[in-house]
Write a protein that holds these residues in place. Structure first.
Motif, PDB file in Angstrom:
ATOM      1  N   LEU A 191       0.785  -1.490   0.086  1.00  0.00           N
ATOM      2  CA  LEU A 191       0.035  -0.169   0.061  1.00  0.00           C
ATOM      3  C   LEU A 191       0.807   1.212   0.222  1.00  0.00           C
ATOM      4  O   LEU A 191       0.250   2.678  -0.287  1.00  0.00           O
ATOM      5  N   ALA A 192       2.234   1.178   0.478  1.00  0.00           N
ATOM      6  CA  ALA A 192       2.611   2.336   0.670  1.00  0.00           C
ATOM      7  C   ALA A 192       3.193   2.878  -1.104  1.00  0.00           C
ATOM      8  O   ALA A 192       3.233   4.600  -1.239  1.00  0.00           O
ATOM      9  N   PHE A 193       2.562   1.969  -1.893  1.00  0.00           N
ATOM     10  CA  PHE A 193       3.115   2.850  -3.570  1.00  0.00           C
ATOM     11  C   PHE A 193       1.908   3.449  -3.892  1.00  0.00           C
ATOM     12  O   PHE A 193       1.946   4.973  -4.090  1.00  0.00           O
TER      13      PHE A 193
ATOM     14  N   GLY B  81      -0.735   8.721  -4.044  1.00  0.00           N
ATOM     15  CA  GLY B  81      -2.077   9.313  -3.790  1.00  0.00           C
ATOM     16  C   GLY B  81      -1.669  11.103  -3.554  1.00  0.00           C
ATOM     17  O   GLY B  81      -2.219  11.496  -3.760  1.00  0.00           O
ATOM     18  N   CYS B  82      -0.600  10.510  -2.946  1.00  0.00           N
ATOM     19  CA  CYS B  82      -0.110  11.593  -2.217  1.00  0.00           C
ATOM     20  C   CYS B  82      -0.456  12.690  -3.057  1.00  0.00           C
ATOM     21  O   CYS B  82       0.150  13.911  -2.489  1.00  0.00           O
ATOM     22  N   CYS B  83       0.630  12.685  -3.730  1.00  0.00           N
ATOM     23  CA  CYS B  83       1.631  13.335  -4.376  1.00  0.00           C
ATOM     24  C   CYS B  83       0.887  13.803  -5.704  1.00  0.00           C
ATOM     25  O   CYS B  83       0.741  14.941  -6.125  1.00  0.00           O
ATOM     26  N   ILE B  84       0.071  12.994  -5.920  1.00  0.00           N
ATOM     27  CA  ILE B  84      -1.468  13.977  -7.329  1.00  0.00           C
ATOM     28  C   ILE B  84      -2.331  14.536  -6.120  1.00  0.00           C
ATOM     29  O   ILE B  84      -2.189  15.685  -7.206  1.00  0.00           O
ATOM     30  N   THR B  85      -2.338  14.251  -5.169  1.00  0.00           N
ATOM     31  CA  THR B  85      -3.755  15.049  -4.507  1.00  0.00           C
ATOM     32  C   THR B  85      -2.847  16.441  -4.428  1.00  0.00           C
ATOM     33  O   THR B  85      -3.720  17.399  -4.507  1.00  0.00           O
ATOM     34  N   GLY B  86      -1.682  16.872  -4.054  1.00  0.00           N
ATOM     35  CA  GLY B  86      -0.330  17.850  -3.723  1.00  0.00           C
ATOM     36  C   GLY B  86      -0.514  18.218  -4.766  1.00  0.00           C
ATOM     37  O   GLY B  86      -0.698  19.678  -5.274  1.00  0.00           O
TER      38      GLY B  86
ATOM     39  N   ALA C  79       4.176  11.112   3.546  1.00  0.00           N
ATOM     40  CA  ALA C  79       3.236   9.627   3.334  1.00  0.00           C
ATOM     41  C   ALA C  79       4.152   9.011   2.944  1.00  0.00           C
ATOM     42  O   ALA C  79       4.289   7.887   3.703  1.00  0.00           O
ATOM     43  N   LEU C  80       5.770   9.487   2.193  1.00  0.00           N
ATOM     44  CA  LEU C  80       6.859   8.043   2.091  1.00  0.00           C
ATOM     45  C   LEU C  80       7.653   8.326   3.565  1.00  0.00           C
ATOM     46  O   LEU C  80       7.494   6.908   4.460  1.00  0.00           O
ATOM     47  N   LEU C  81       6.944   9.749   4.875  1.00  0.00           N
ATOM     48  CA  LEU C  81       7.427   9.119   5.932  1.00  0.00           C
ATOM     49  C   LEU C  81       6.583   8.160   6.787  1.00  0.00           C
ATOM     50  O   LEU C  81       7.197   7.076   7.555  1.00  0.00           O
ATOM     51  N   TYR C  82       5.394   8.250   6.921  1.00  0.00           N
ATOM     52  CA  TYR C  82       4.594   7.704   7.200  1.00  0.00           C
ATOM     53  C   TYR C  82       4.323   5.391   7.036  1.00  0.00           C
ATOM     54  O   TYR C  82       4.472   5.354   7.078  1.00  0.00           O
ATOM     55  N   SER C  83       5.010   5.745   4.875  1.00  0.00           N
ATOM     56  CA  SER C  83       4.908   4.662   4.734  1.00  0.00           C
ATOM     57  C   SER C  83       6.269   3.499   5.213  1.00  0.00           C
ATOM     58  O   SER C  83       6.321   2.169   5.623  1.00  0.00           O
TER      59      SER C  83
END
Length: 208
Positions: free
Chosen positions: A75-77, A82-87, A135-139
Motif C-alpha cells: 500500500l505504500a506505493f 496518491g498523496c503526490c497527485i492530490t498535492g 506519505a513517504l515517512l508514514y509508509s
C-alpha cells in the motif's frame, strides 16, 4: 399446402437417417409431462449451467497461508503516489487562485499569463513535494513498526502517524515536533476510528 408438409418432414427424416443424426421432433404437449427432477436449467444461449457462472465468494490466486489483504509495503506505493497527485491538484488550484488575485489589475497579456503559470507550477510542485514526503515517512514508519511488532493493527497506524508528524516538524524545535506529533496522532486516530466504525456500531463491515 397440406400435401407438402409430410413430404418436408419425410425429407428431413431421410437426411437425418442418412447421416445417422436424425433427431425426433416433439410437440410442447408431449414435453409438458416429462419430469425435470434433478436437472439444472441450462442457458439457451450458452448451453452452460448458470450455476457455474455465479461466484458468491471472492477468489484470489495467493500463496498458502497468505492474507487476502495487501500489506503496508504494497500500500505504500499507492499512498505515496496518491498523496503526490492530490498535492499537485491542490497546489495547482491554489496557485491559479493566487495568480489571478495578484494579477487582477493587469490586462490579459503574455506577462500576466507567464506570472500565473509560474504561480501554478511553483505551488503545485511545493504541495506535491510536501504531501509526498509525509506519505513517504508514514509508509516507512508503518512498515518498520509492522516488521518490529510482527503484527498489523490500528496501533501501527497511530504510531506511524504520530512519528511522522514529529519528524516532519522536528526542524521547528521541540514545540514544533510536539505539535506535529499531536496533529499526526489526531489524524491517524481519526483514520483508525473510521476503519473500525462498523465494528464499534456492532454491525458487520461493509468494506474490506
Amino acid at each position: 399446402m397440406d400435401n407438402n408438409t409430410p413430404a418436408s418432414g419425410g425429407f428431413k427424416g431421410g437426411l437425418g437417417s442418412l447421416f445417422g443424426g436424425g433427431t425426433p421432433e416433439y410437440s410442447n404437449t408431449e414435453l409438458a409431462g416429462v419430469p425435470l427432477t434433478g436437472m439444472s436449467p441450462l442457458s439457451p444461449y450458452l448451453n452452460v449451467d448458470p450455476r457455474y457462472l455465479v461466484q458468491d465468494t471472492e477468489e484470489f490466486i495467493l500463496p498458502t497461508g497468505a492474507n487476502k489483504t495487501r500489506g503496508r509495503f504494497e500500500l505504500a506505493f499507492f499512498t505515496i503516489g496518491g498523496c503526490c497527485i492530490t498535492g499537485t491538484a491542490f497546489g495547482t488550484l491554489n496557485g491559479l487562485r493566487m495568480g489571478l488575485t495578484e494579477t487582477r489589475g493587469m490586462p490579459w497579456s503574455k506577462p500576466r499569463n507567464v506570472q500565473i503559470l509560474n504561480m501554478v507550477t511553483r505551488h503545485g510542485a511545493s504541495w506535491a513535494n510536501t504531501l509526498g514526503s509525509v506519505a513517504l515517512l508514514y509508509s516507512v514508519f508503518g512498515v518498520a513498526i509492522e516488521k518490529a511488532r510482527g503484527a498489523e493493527d490500528d496501533l501501527n497506524t497511530v504510531a506511524a502517524g504520530t512519528l511522522t508528524g514529529m519528524l516532519f516538524k522536528s526542524t521547528a524545535g521541540l514545540k514544533g515536533a510536539a505539535r506535529g506529533g499531536l496533529i499526526g496522532l489526531a489524524m491517524s486516530g481519526l483514520y483508525a476510528l473510521y476503519n473500525n466504525w462498523d465494528h464499534l456500531k456492532g454491525t458487520s463491515p461493509s468494506h474490506y
